[in-house]
Design an enzyme around this catalytic site. Structure first.
Site, PDB file in Angstrom:
ATOM      1  N   ASN A  42      -2.654  -0.112  -3.524  1.00  0.00           N
ATOM      2  CA  ASN A  42      -1.651  -0.932  -2.866  1.00  0.00           C
ATOM      3  C   ASN A  42      -2.213  -2.334  -2.667  1.00  0.00           C
ATOM      4  O   ASN A  42      -3.402  -2.525  -2.430  1.00  0.00           O
ATOM      5  CB  ASN A  42      -1.162  -0.315  -1.557  1.00  0.00           C
ATOM      6  CG  ASN A  42      -2.234  -0.066  -0.522  1.00  0.00           C
ATOM      7  OD1 ASN A  42      -3.327   0.394  -0.839  1.00  0.00           O
ATOM      8  ND2 ASN A  42      -1.921  -0.342   0.730  1.00  0.00           N
ATOM      9  N   ILE A  43      -1.327  -3.315  -2.822  1.00  0.00           N
ATOM     10  CA  ILE A  43      -1.708  -4.725  -2.712  1.00  0.00           C
ATOM     11  C   ILE A  43      -0.693  -5.384  -1.792  1.00  0.00           C
ATOM     12  O   ILE A  43       0.465  -5.569  -2.162  1.00  0.00           O
ATOM     13  CB  ILE A  43      -1.704  -5.404  -4.102  1.00  0.00           C
ATOM     14  CG1 ILE A  43      -2.642  -4.656  -5.060  1.00  0.00           C
ATOM     15  CG2 ILE A  43      -2.087  -6.881  -3.977  1.00  0.00           C
ATOM     16  CD1 ILE A  43      -2.478  -5.043  -6.519  1.00  0.00           C
ATOM     17  N   GLU A  44      -1.134  -5.694  -0.576  1.00  0.00           N
ATOM     18  CA  GLU A  44      -0.234  -6.258   0.426  1.00  0.00           C
ATOM     19  C   GLU A  44      -0.136  -7.770   0.316  1.00  0.00           C
ATOM     20  O   GLU A  44      -0.941  -8.414  -0.362  1.00  0.00           O
ATOM     21  CB  GLU A  44      -0.700  -5.859   1.832  1.00  0.00           C
ATOM     22  CG  GLU A  44      -0.613  -4.376   2.075  1.00  0.00           C
ATOM     23  CD  GLU A  44      -1.040  -3.950   3.453  1.00  0.00           C
ATOM     24  OE1 GLU A  44      -0.773  -2.797   3.800  1.00  0.00           O
ATOM     25  OE2 GLU A  44      -1.654  -4.753   4.196  1.00  0.00           O
ATOM     26  N   ASN A  45       0.860  -8.309   0.996  1.00  0.00           N
ATOM     27  CA  ASN A  45       1.104  -9.741   1.011  1.00  0.00           C
ATOM     28  C   ASN A  45       1.592 -10.110   2.410  1.00  0.00           C
ATOM     29  O   ASN A  45       2.350  -9.347   3.018  1.00  0.00           O
ATOM     30  CB  ASN A  45       2.167 -10.085  -0.043  1.00  0.00           C
ATOM     31  CG  ASN A  45       2.358 -11.552  -0.224  1.00  0.00           C
ATOM     32  OD1 ASN A  45       2.977 -12.214   0.606  1.00  0.00           O
ATOM     33  ND2 ASN A  45       1.829 -12.069  -1.317  1.00  0.00           N
ATOM     34  N   ALA A  46       1.201 -11.260   2.890  1.00  0.00           N
ATOM     35  CA  ALA A  46       1.606 -11.697   4.233  1.00  0.00           C
ATOM     36  C   ALA A  46       3.121 -11.760   4.381  1.00  0.00           C
ATOM     37  O   ALA A  46       3.650 -11.580   5.480  1.00  0.00           O
ATOM     38  CB  ALA A  46       0.994 -13.058   4.552  1.00  0.00           C
ATOM     39  N   CYS A  53       3.078  -1.054  -4.020  1.00  0.00           N
ATOM     40  CA  CYS A  53       2.442   0.232  -3.752  1.00  0.00           C
ATOM     41  C   CYS A  53       1.474   0.613  -4.878  1.00  0.00           C
ATOM     42  O   CYS A  53       1.598   0.156  -6.013  1.00  0.00           O
ATOM     43  CB  CYS A  53       3.496   1.316  -3.615  1.00  0.00           C
ATOM     44  SG  CYS A  53       4.638   1.077  -2.247  1.00  0.00           S
ATOM     45  N   GLU A  55       1.228   3.445  -6.488  1.00  0.00           N
ATOM     46  CA  GLU A  55       1.868   4.181  -7.580  1.00  0.00           C
ATOM     47  C   GLU A  55       2.524   3.220  -8.563  1.00  0.00           C
ATOM     48  O   GLU A  55       2.384   3.377  -9.781  1.00  0.00           O
ATOM     49  CB  GLU A  55       2.922   5.153  -7.021  1.00  0.00           C
ATOM     50  CG  GLU A  55       2.353   6.186  -6.067  1.00  0.00           C
ATOM     51  CD  GLU A  55       2.370   5.755  -4.602  1.00  0.00           C
ATOM     52  OE1 GLU A  55       2.500   6.645  -3.744  1.00  0.00           O
ATOM     53  OE2 GLU A  55       2.247   4.551  -4.304  1.00  0.00           O
ATOM     54  N   CYS A  91       6.654   6.514  -1.717  1.00  0.00           N
ATOM     55  CA  CYS A  91       7.879   6.017  -1.086  1.00  0.00           C
ATOM     56  C   CYS A  91       9.051   6.171  -2.053  1.00  0.00           C
ATOM     57  O   CYS A  91       8.878   6.495  -3.232  1.00  0.00           O
ATOM     58  CB  CYS A  91       7.709   4.560  -0.658  1.00  0.00           C
ATOM     59  SG  CYS A  91       7.759   3.365  -2.020  1.00  0.00           S
ATOM     60  N   CYS A  94       8.858   3.945  -5.242  1.00  0.00           N
ATOM     61  CA  CYS A  94       7.913   4.476  -6.234  1.00  0.00           C
ATOM     62  C   CYS A  94       8.496   5.690  -6.952  1.00  0.00           C
ATOM     63  O   CYS A  94       8.325   5.847  -8.161  1.00  0.00           O
ATOM     64  CB  CYS A  94       6.590   4.832  -5.568  1.00  0.00           C
ATOM     65  SG  CYS A  94       5.636   3.378  -5.089  1.00  0.00           S
TER      66      CYS A  94
END
Length: 137
Positions: A42-46, A53, A55, A91, A94
């Site tokens: 998973n790679i989040e962003n502000a 996600c 997957e 989720c 995904c």
């Protein structure tokens, strides 16, 4: 298919997770019919909406490299510094991406706490009556 090996790869991908906002690290390992394995984290962003996600990262990594014929994905996730993990299901978004690229009755989703503790479900079980390419006629 060797489930423990696929789960180990998902755990490896989880270590690369970028999750400074949620602190929830997820890793995925996607296996093709010819035995190739593609990883995703998973790679989040502000801004939250651009977050991706694990997957979907694995699928997009595979598809962007020309892969197809997917047979299984292992998913592991939980608080970043957790000593033990719980089962972490994909989720809805995904699951929809999986529906696009997989045969729901055949595609296996491995939800794992560890390489020795896991559940194996089909995509059809996780996404009953999914909307896929066949629905468009």
């Amino acid at each position: 298919m060797n489930y423990p090996v696929l789960i180990e790869k998902a755990l490896e991908a989880r270590r690369r997770s970028y999750c400074p906002y949620s602190g929830f690290a997820v890793g995925a390992a996607l296996e093709t019919a010819d035995g190739r394995i593609f990883l995703g984290c998973n790679i989040e962003n502000a801004a939250f909406t651009p977050t991706n996600c694990a997957e979907r990262t694995a699928f997009f990594n595979a598809v962007s490299r020309g892969a197809s014929g997917f047979k299984a994905i292992a998913v592991v996730g939980g608080p970043k510094d957790a000593a033990e993990l719980d089962f972490c299901a994909p989720c809805g978004v995904c699951r929809q991406v999986m529906e696009e690229f997989c045969v729901p009755d055949d595609f296996q989703v491995i939800l794992a706490k560890s390489p020795s503790v896991y559940k194996v479900l089909t995509l059809a079980k996780l996404l009953p009556m999914g909307f896929g390419p066949a629905a468009l006629g």
